[in-house]
Design an enzyme around this catalytic site. Structure first.
Site, PDB file in Angstrom:
ATOM      1  N   LYS A  33      15.107  19.159  -9.135  1.00  0.00           N
ATOM      2  CA  LYS A  33      13.793  18.747  -9.656  1.00  0.00           C
ATOM      3  C   LYS A  33      12.761  18.755  -8.525  1.00  0.00           C
ATOM      4  O   LYS A  33      13.126  18.854  -7.344  1.00  0.00           O
ATOM      5  CB  LYS A  33      13.898  17.358 -10.296  1.00  0.00           C
ATOM      6  N   TYR A 260      -9.461  12.256  15.260  1.00  0.00           N
ATOM      7  CA  TYR A 260     -10.262  11.215  14.609  1.00  0.00           C
ATOM      8  C   TYR A 260      -9.963   9.834  15.180  1.00  0.00           C
ATOM      9  O   TYR A 260      -8.799   9.472  15.389  1.00  0.00           O
ATOM     10  CB  TYR A 260      -9.945  11.180  13.108  1.00  0.00           C
TER      11      TYR A 260
HETATM   12  C1  LIG Z   1      18.788  10.532 -12.707  1.00  0.00           C
HETATM   13  C2  LIG Z   1      19.022  11.047 -11.317  1.00  0.00           C
HETATM   14  N1  LIG Z   1      20.240  11.476 -10.987  1.00  0.00           N
HETATM   15  C3  LIG Z   1      20.516  11.964  -9.754  1.00  0.00           C
HETATM   16  C4  LIG Z   1      19.544  12.028  -8.785  1.00  0.00           C
HETATM   17  C5  LIG Z   1      19.898  12.562  -7.428  1.00  0.00           C
HETATM   18  O1  LIG Z   1      19.829  11.562  -6.464  1.00  0.00           O
HETATM   19  P1  LIG Z   1      20.023  11.902  -4.903  1.00  0.00           P
HETATM   20  O2  LIG Z   1      18.914  12.811  -4.541  1.00  0.00           O
HETATM   21  O3  LIG Z   1      19.951  10.572  -4.250  1.00  0.00           O
HETATM   22  O4  LIG Z   1      21.346  12.553  -4.785  1.00  0.00           O
HETATM   23  C6  LIG Z   1      18.251  11.576  -9.073  1.00  0.00           C
HETATM   24  C7  LIG Z   1      17.228  11.598  -8.039  1.00  0.00           C
HETATM   25  O5  LIG Z   1      16.332  10.857  -7.922  1.00  0.00           O
HETATM   26  C8  LIG Z   1      17.980  11.075 -10.390  1.00  0.00           C
HETATM   27  O6  LIG Z   1      16.763  10.637 -10.720  1.00  0.00           O
END
Ligand SMILES: Cc1ncc(COP(=O)(O)O)c(C=O)c1O
Length: 367
Positions: A33, A260
């Site tokens: 994602k 800055y």
């Molecule tokens: C529902 C869910 N599962 C798995 C993961 C994966 O987590 P990680 O990146 O800590 O392995 C995430 C990440 O935020 C998540 O939202």
């Protein structure tokens, strides 16, 4: 000219193998994602699919469709809540949806009645994250309904840890035992889930995989540990190598204010280099306070506040050339600056830093 994110797909695949070994070969749902945590979701998914991964997860339907359009064939789980308007697209693109609210099952049953098809779903149970997921007390009722309505194909059950990457694992263990009780309920009802998953990166490192038959990992695939509280005993490597060119060099006397606010002044006569990468491209702005870059194997201080498009480096007595590059983060020929180190220094997390790689940064994939 500008910032470059070299994405080492070979390291992504080797991290995948290391995680697989750590979980005794359980299948991995690779979480790609948010553009693969900033690494390029499509490229990472395609590399992992070629390497044997058969399950991916993204947050939105649009991210899932993007993967499908790029040719990803494996299962894709969508983490966001079901949106009734997206059901036709989910069916068309064979996306697996997140059944995470009591009201969404009647919606799916009605949808099948009216349209004759239904996307595959995984049932999400809230065991303590208090985000998405059906209330644990309603699981028995929902599983009974799933049994009565096989037209809603529910292939998986899962939950999400809130604290699996912390030193104190008592809450994570409590979540685990709640999840086990749910699995027991399903067994008693006689409803079988093909896929059972719970563990994220923290849980892969910190906990045993007892009732589950897959894991769901993101951050560790990209080669960063989820927090400073986990044992860092898997040799995962940073997939990202974030670099940018020197575009201007100026010799200045001691006491010269830089950037800055003039909060940085040179201690002695020095060479100040301007680097073409700013916070709009993904270098975290607060990192200027203690931050450094690597150049030809040596550390040099970031000089003054990071600007939107550029920042300055104090090269001290070195004489770099315009066009040469510095390493901002990751692992490369110039050295290594781990995302975890930056996160610790600026009180942030690798998740925030990696998903911030953006702006004009060009991603270059290397295998
Ligand atoms: C529902 C869910 N599962 C798995 C993961 C994966 O987590 P990680 O990146 O800590 O392995 C995430 C990440 O935020 C998540 O939202």
């Amino acid at each position: 000219m500008g910032p470059k994110a070299i994405i080492h797909l070979d390291r992504l695949k080797s991290n995948y193998d290391l995680i697989k070994e750590k979980v005794n070969n359980l299948p991995i749902i690779s979480v790609v994602k948010a553009n693969g945590y900033g690494h390029g979701g499509v490229a990472c998914a395609k590399a992992l699919e070629t390497h044997g991964c058969r399950f991916f997860a993204v947050f939105s339907i649009e991210e899932g469709i993007e993967l499908r359009k790029a040719g990803v064939q494996s299962d894709i789980l969508i983490f966001s809540r079901i949106d009734a308007n997206s059901l036709p697209e989910a069916i068309l693109h064979k996306l697996t949806l997140n059944l995470c609210h009591e009201a969404d099952l009647p919606l799916l049953i009605k949808y099948v009645e009216e349209n004759g098809g239904c996307p595959t779903v995984h049932l999400k149970v809230d065991t303590g994250m208090t985000r998405l997921g059906i209330d644990i007390h309603n699981t028995e009722n929902i599983i009974h309904q799933l049994k009565e309505h096989p037209e809603v194909p529910c292939e998986g059950i899962y939950s999400h840890f809130a604290t699996a990457d912390e030193g104190d694992l008592s809450f994570a263990h409590a979540q685990e035992s709640k999840f086990k009780s749910v699995i027991k309920i399903a067994e008693n009802i006689g409803f079988t889930f093909k896929y059972i998953h719970f563990s994220n990166s923290g849980a892969v490192i910190n906990l045993n995989q007892s009732v589950t038959n897959m894991v769901r990992v993101g951050m560790s695939l990209y080669g960063a540990f989820p927090s400073q509280e986990v044992p860092m005993d898997i040799p995962i490597q940073p997939v990202l190598e974030f670099k940018a060119p020197i575009v201007n060099i100026r010799k200045v006397p001691a006491g010269t204010p830089v950037s800055y606010g003039g909060v940085f002044t040179t201690e002695s006569e020095s060479t100040i280099g301007v680097i073409q990468c700013g916070f709009a491209d993904g270098i975290p702005r607060p990192w200027y306070q203690n931050g450094h870059v690597m150049f030809k194997g040596k550390k040099y201080k970031i000089a003054g506040r990071i600007c939107m498009d550029q920042f300055m480096v104090d090269f001290e007595g070195q004489e770099p050339h315009v066009g040469e590059e510095v390493l901002i983060m990751g692992d490369g020929a110039d050295g290594c600056v781990r995302m975890e180190e930056i996160a610790r220094s600026i009180n942030s997390t690798p998740y925030v830093i990696s998903t911030g790689i953006s702006g004009r940064t060009r991603r270059i994939y290397q295998d």
